[in-house]
Design an enzyme around this catalytic site. Structure first.
Site, PDB file in Angstrom:
ATOM      1  N   TYR A  42      59.952  37.831 114.051  1.00 52.90           N
ATOM      2  CA  TYR A  42      61.226  37.580 113.772  1.00 52.90           C
ATOM      3  C   TYR A  42      61.846  38.769 112.754  1.00 52.90           C
ATOM      4  CZ  TYR A  42      61.562  33.675 116.692  1.00 52.90           C
ATOM      5  OH  TYR A  42      61.684  32.888 117.974  1.00 52.90           O
ATOM      6  N   ASN A  93      56.084  28.267 109.862  1.00 48.86           N
ATOM      7  CA  ASN A  93      55.906  29.427 111.474  1.00 48.86           C
ATOM      8  C   ASN A  93      55.699  30.932 110.872  1.00 48.86           C
ATOM      9  OD1 ASN A  93      55.441  30.470 114.130  1.00 48.86           O
ATOM     10  ND2 ASN A  93      56.615  28.203 114.796  1.00 48.86           N
ATOM     11  N   GLU A 149      67.127  29.438 114.679  1.00 45.95           N
ATOM     12  CA  GLU A 149      66.592  28.661 113.429  1.00 45.95           C
ATOM     13  C   GLU A 149      64.577  28.289 113.584  1.00 45.95           C
ATOM     14  OE1 GLU A 149      68.128  26.700 111.225  1.00 45.95           O
ATOM     15  OE2 GLU A 149      70.472  27.375 112.647  1.00 45.95           O
TER      16      GLU A 149
END
Ligand SMILES: CC(C)(COP(=O)(O)OP(=O)(O)OC[C@H]1O[C@@H](n2cnc3c(N)ncnc32)[C@H](O)[C@@H]1OP(=O)(O)O)[C@@H](O)C(=O)NCCC(=O)NCCS
Length: 157
Positions: free
Chosen positions: A125, A119, A114
């Site tokens: 990611y 962000n 999560e």
């Protein structure tokens, strides 16, 4: 990759390693977003089987860390942080790669996480192969009480 960087893995509680991670934790996360963990939260998760903490070290200094927990054939990347002055030099990517290598070696089939939707780590990611699977409304509570959505990301190994 920074020359001399060593990734040091800890599979069980280790007060010294946790203290190194906490030093990075306390500096790396903006308190405005309520994402950082306390030392007792870290100690609690390290006491559980299937958790591992990887420190990115250069000589004696800890520059970053990654915390992951696995249950059966699934893992959750719980926290990733790099000291402000060392960002943008591939340490975060190296920690994620190492997490995925360890997970594969342990027979883990998927890794999820999560992350606050606003962000910048979402880009990291995504670059590392994680895909968006869900959005959790109002998952994080900032220091001033403001709520922030979380994105659930997943990578199948
Ligand atoms: C997220 C974090 C760990 C990234 O660490 P890092 O060592 O800077 O990451 P890398 O150098 O490997 O970055 C790789 C890529 O991610 C992206 N990225 C990472 N941080 C970024 C930022 N702040 N803004 C924009 N893009 C970013 C970039 O696309 C970068 O690729 P590039 O080098 O080709 O530009 C670091 O910014 C951090 O500690 N943030 C605070 C803690 C946090 O929010 N952690 C994530 C939630 S647990």
């Amino acid at each position: 990759m920074i020359s001399g960087l060593v990734l040091e893995r800890h599979d069980r509680s280790n007060a010294q390693a946790q203290s190194c991670a906490m030093k990075v934790m306390d500096r790396a996360f903006d308190p405005a977003f309520g994402e950082a963990w306390t030392a007792s939260q870290l100690a609690g998760i390290m006491a559980l089987q299937g958790t591992w903490l990887t420190l990115a070290k250069l000589d004696a200094a800890t520059l970053g860390f990654c915390l992951t927990r696995s249950i059966f054939d699934e893992a959750e990347l719980l926290l990733l942080a790099v000291d402000q002055g060392w960002r943008g030099r591939g340490i975060g990517s190296s920690l994620i790669r190492d997490c995925l290598t360890v997970a594969r070696g342990r027979g883990i089939k998927s890794v999820h996480l999560e992350v606050r939707a606003t962000n910048n780590a979402v880009q990291l990611y995504n670059k590392s192969g994680f895909n968006h699977v869900n959005t959790r409304r109002d998952y994080y509570r900032g220091a001033d009480g403001q709520l922030y959505d979380a994105m659930s990301l997943r990578l199948d190994l």
